[in-house]
Design an enzyme around this catalytic site. Structure first.
Site, PDB file in Angstrom:
ATOM      1  N   SER A  18       0.832  -1.207   0.000  1.00 38.63           N
ATOM      2  CA  SER A  18       0.000   0.000   0.000  1.00 38.63           C
ATOM      3  C   SER A  18       0.862   1.252   0.000  1.00 38.63           C
ATOM      4  O   SER A  18       1.959   1.267   0.582  1.00 38.63           O
ATOM      5  CB  SER A  18      -0.855  -0.014   1.266  1.00 38.63           C
ATOM      6  OG  SER A  18      -1.404   1.245   1.511  1.00 38.63           O
ATOM      7  N   THR A  22       0.444   3.522   1.800  1.00 38.27           N
ATOM      8  CA  THR A  22       0.547   3.931   3.195  1.00 38.27           C
ATOM      9  C   THR A  22       1.994   3.792   3.706  1.00 38.27           C
ATOM     10  O   THR A  22       2.389   4.468   4.650  1.00 38.27           O
ATOM     11  CB  THR A  22      -0.452   3.115   4.055  1.00 38.27           C
ATOM     12  OG1 THR A  22      -0.613   3.750   5.300  1.00 38.27           O
ATOM     13  CG2 THR A  22      -0.019   1.685   4.282  1.00 38.27           C
ATOM     14  N   TYR A  45      -2.509  -1.372  10.753  1.00 42.05           N
ATOM     15  CA  TYR A  45      -2.695  -1.958   9.412  1.00 42.05           C
ATOM     16  C   TYR A  45      -1.515  -1.575   8.514  1.00 42.05           C
ATOM     17  O   TYR A  45      -0.899  -2.422   7.869  1.00 42.05           O
ATOM     18  CB  TYR A  45      -4.019  -1.460   8.801  1.00 42.05           C
ATOM     19  CG  TYR A  45      -4.038  -1.501   7.295  1.00 42.05           C
ATOM     20  CD1 TYR A  45      -4.290  -2.686   6.624  1.00 42.05           C
ATOM     21  CD2 TYR A  45      -3.757  -0.352   6.544  1.00 42.05           C
ATOM     22  CE1 TYR A  45      -4.264  -2.735   5.231  1.00 42.05           C
ATOM     23  CE2 TYR A  45      -3.731  -0.385   5.165  1.00 42.05           C
ATOM     24  CZ  TYR A  45      -4.001  -1.582   4.521  1.00 42.05           C
ATOM     25  OH  TYR A  45      -3.960  -1.620   3.147  1.00 42.05           O
ATOM     26  N   LYS A  74       1.863  -3.720   6.642  1.00 45.48           N
ATOM     27  CA  LYS A  74       2.329  -3.673   5.242  1.00 45.48           C
ATOM     28  C   LYS A  74       3.837  -3.410   5.202  1.00 45.48           C
ATOM     29  O   LYS A  74       4.563  -4.044   4.434  1.00 45.48           O
ATOM     30  CB  LYS A  74       1.570  -2.587   4.458  1.00 45.48           C
ATOM     31  CG  LYS A  74       0.078  -2.852   4.299  1.00 45.48           C
ATOM     32  CD  LYS A  74      -0.188  -4.051   3.412  1.00 45.48           C
ATOM     33  CE  LYS A  74      -1.662  -4.368   3.268  1.00 45.48           C
ATOM     34  NZ  LYS A  74      -1.915  -5.683   2.659  1.00 45.48           N
TER      35      LYS A  74
HETATM   36  N1  UFG Z   1     -12.843  10.840   2.974  1.00 44.57           N
HETATM   37  C1  UFG Z   1     -13.872  11.693   3.307  1.00 44.57           C
HETATM   38  N2  UFG Z   1     -15.022  11.123   3.774  1.00 44.57           N
HETATM   39  C2  UFG Z   1     -15.201   9.791   3.934  1.00 44.57           C
HETATM   40  C3  UFG Z   1     -14.128   8.920   3.579  1.00 44.57           C
HETATM   41  C4  UFG Z   1     -12.955   9.499   3.110  1.00 44.57           C
HETATM   42  O1  UFG Z   1     -13.754  12.912   3.193  1.00 44.57           O
HETATM   43  O2  UFG Z   1     -16.284   9.339   4.381  1.00 44.57           O
HETATM   44  C5  UFG Z   1     -11.607  11.431   2.423  1.00 44.57           C
HETATM   45  C6  UFG Z   1     -10.350  11.140   3.239  1.00 44.57           C
HETATM   46  O3  UFG Z   1     -10.181  12.125   4.235  1.00 44.57           O
HETATM   47  C7  UFG Z   1      -9.265  11.166   2.166  1.00 44.57           C
HETATM   48  C8  UFG Z   1      -9.976  10.637   0.908  1.00 44.57           C
HETATM   49  O4  UFG Z   1     -11.369  10.821   1.158  1.00 44.57           O
HETATM   50  O5  UFG Z   1      -8.861  12.493   1.900  1.00 44.57           O
HETATM   51  C9  UFG Z   1      -9.727   9.159   0.663  1.00 44.57           C
HETATM   52  O6  UFG Z   1     -10.010   8.410   1.841  1.00 44.57           O
HETATM   53  P1  UFG Z   1     -10.127   6.816   1.838  1.00 44.57           P
HETATM   54  O7  UFG Z   1     -10.523   6.398   3.212  1.00 44.57           O
HETATM   55  O8  UFG Z   1     -10.973   6.365   0.692  1.00 44.57           O
HETATM   56  O9  UFG Z   1      -8.633   6.353   1.484  1.00 44.57           O
HETATM   57  P2  UFG Z   1      -7.257   6.659   2.256  1.00 44.57           P
HETATM   58  O10 UFG Z   1      -6.411   7.403   1.283  1.00 44.57           O
HETATM   59  O11 UFG Z   1      -7.454   7.221   3.582  1.00 44.57           O
HETATM   60  O12 UFG Z   1      -6.729   5.167   2.502  1.00 44.57           O
HETATM   61  C10 UFG Z   1      -6.485   4.308   1.433  1.00 44.57           C
HETATM   62  C11 UFG Z   1      -6.732   2.864   1.844  1.00 44.57           C
HETATM   63  C12 UFG Z   1      -5.751   2.412   2.866  1.00 44.57           C
HETATM   64  C13 UFG Z   1      -4.364   2.693   2.432  1.00 44.57           C
HETATM   65  C14 UFG Z   1      -4.195   4.131   2.015  1.00 44.57           C
HETATM   66  C15 UFG Z   1      -2.850   4.313   1.373  1.00 44.57           C
HETATM   67  O13 UFG Z   1      -8.024   2.730   2.392  1.00 44.57           O
HETATM   68  O14 UFG Z   1      -5.878   1.014   2.992  1.00 44.57           O
HETATM   69  O15 UFG Z   1      -5.177   4.479   1.026  1.00 44.57           O
HETATM   70  O16 UFG Z   1      -2.579   5.633   1.077  1.00 44.57           O
HETATM   71  F1  UFG Z   1      -3.496   2.432   3.434  1.00 44.57           F
END
Ligand code: UFG
Length: 338
Positions: free
Chosen positions: A124, A126, A149, A153
């Site tokens: 990831s 991450t 998590y 990774k």
């Molecule tokens: N977001 C919102 N509202 C929500 C959900 C997300 O505004 O209800 C925003 C988050 O703040 C972020 C963007 O949308 O700016 C993307 O969020 P996600 O939760 O979809 O994805 P993340 O980038 O936080 O996380 C993802 C994967 C993880 C991984 C990570 C790696 O879910 O498993 O990318 O960068 F680790």
């Protein structure tokens, strides 16, 4: 060539199964169905005309995994099996360390016992942590993950790298995914999270289908063009094709290499919402809330290594990703549940 997909009934695993079958691989799936539906197998058969051989096992259980290798000539493994819910990993860290490390270690040990040499790992973005500045390149030092998590990774990347350094027959590709969304264009397989979705796209599609009232936008004061978080969204079918190319590569090389799978382009939360509204014709009510702990402002890939080593590039646009996510959710409002 036969390839084992651990966790192959999940969101990314099932899309990878389709593309591996299309590319001519014999696909074997091992999945305990703890976070996936058995209906995926019927859907895979409908899409490809082939029903992959399926073992309902926990791959951390050596006694259950060994017969899979004994009874099949397995040339390579794509390892997806693992828990993936970021907030749950913070509440239940031991569960995450135990499961994610055990599934990886047992798979690698059994591969070694049976002389299976090609390993592709579901890592990831991450691992880049909070301090690196996007675009992320694979040779940047990896950071400190903000949750258990993410730490699993990082740990598994290290385990695989050490195993490949010690065993010159092992060939490993560490695929660092950015943000996979979308669904198979058939609408037969897609993302089906348990309970309230944590990730942006499944939350948006559940608002669109009337299951949730509004989307909470986690902060609009980030140092980004519109203040909302920027991510590199990648169509899950593009991501799946990246796995086919990674397995082709692993079968021909030795050593280990990390490769980003992203588009190289960042989109903000508000841009994704607008693209979704345009693709679906459905308005998404928004509420701006506080930032979510652990989120970074901007995350997108430098995707040049994947192009240079694998000859792979993402093709789908953000609008197509949104259209396919919506097509899946609209035709399967309860996911795989009837
Ligand atoms: N977001 C919102 N509202 C929500 C959900 C997300 O505004 O209800 C925003 C988050 O703040 C972020 C963007 O949308 O700016 C993307 O969020 P996600 O939760 O979809 O994805 P993340 O980038 O936080 O996380 C993802 C994967 C993880 C991984 C990570 C790696 O879910 O498993 O990318 O960068 F680790």
């Amino acid at each position: 060539m036969s390839v084992l997909l651990t966790g192959g009934a999940g969101f990314i695993g099932s899309h990878t199964a389709v593309e591996m079958i299309k590319a001519g691989y014999d696909v074997i799936i091992a999945d305990d169905l703890s976070n996936a539906s058995p209906k995926v197998l019927d859907r895979l058969e409908t899409i490809t005309g082939v029903r992959p051989k399926f073992y309902r096992i926990d791959v951390a259980d050596r006694a259950a995994l060994e017969p899979v290798f004994r009874d099949n000539q397995i040339d390579g493994v794509i390892h997806f099996a693992g828990f993936k819910c970021v907030p749950e990993s913070t509440k239940l860290p031991l569960k995450y360390y135990r499961n994610n490390l055990d599934t990886a270690l047992t798979t690698l040990e059994v591969m070694e016992d049976y002389g299976c040499k090609a390993f592709v790992f579901s890592s990831s973005a991450t691992v880049y942590g909070e301090k690196n500045v996007a675009p992320f390149t694979e040779d940047m030092p990896t950071g400190t993950a903000t949750n258990p998590y993410g730490t699993t990774k990082l740990m598994i990347e290290q385990i695989v790298t050490d195993a490949a350094a010690a065993n010159d027959k092992l060939s490993a590709v560490l695929l660092r995914y950015f943000n996979p969304i979308g669904a198979h264009p058939s609408g037969l397989i897609g993302e089906a999270p348990n309970g309230v979705p944590n990730n942006l796209m499944p939350y948006i599609t559940q608002v669109a289908v009337g299951k949730r009232e509004h989307l909470s936008v986690y902060g609009n004061d980030y140092p980004t063009p519109d203040g909302t978080g920027v991510r590199d969204y990648i169509h899950v079918v593009d991501l799946a094709i990246g796995h086919v190319k990674a397995m082709d590569y692993a079968l021909k090389h030795t050593g280990s290499v990390a490769i980003n799978l992203g588009t190289g382009k960042g989109s903000s939360v508000l841009e994704v919402v607008r693209a979704f509204e345009e693709a679906s014709g459905v308005q998404i009510p928004l509420v701006i809330t506080d930032r979510r702990p652990g989120d970074i402002a901007t995350c997108y890939a430098d995707a040049s290594r994947a192009k240079a080593l694998l000859g792979w590039e993402a093709r789908y646009t953000l609008t197509e990703m949104c259209a396919h996510s919506w097509n899946w959710q609209n035709h399967n409002p309860k996911g795989y549940d009837d």
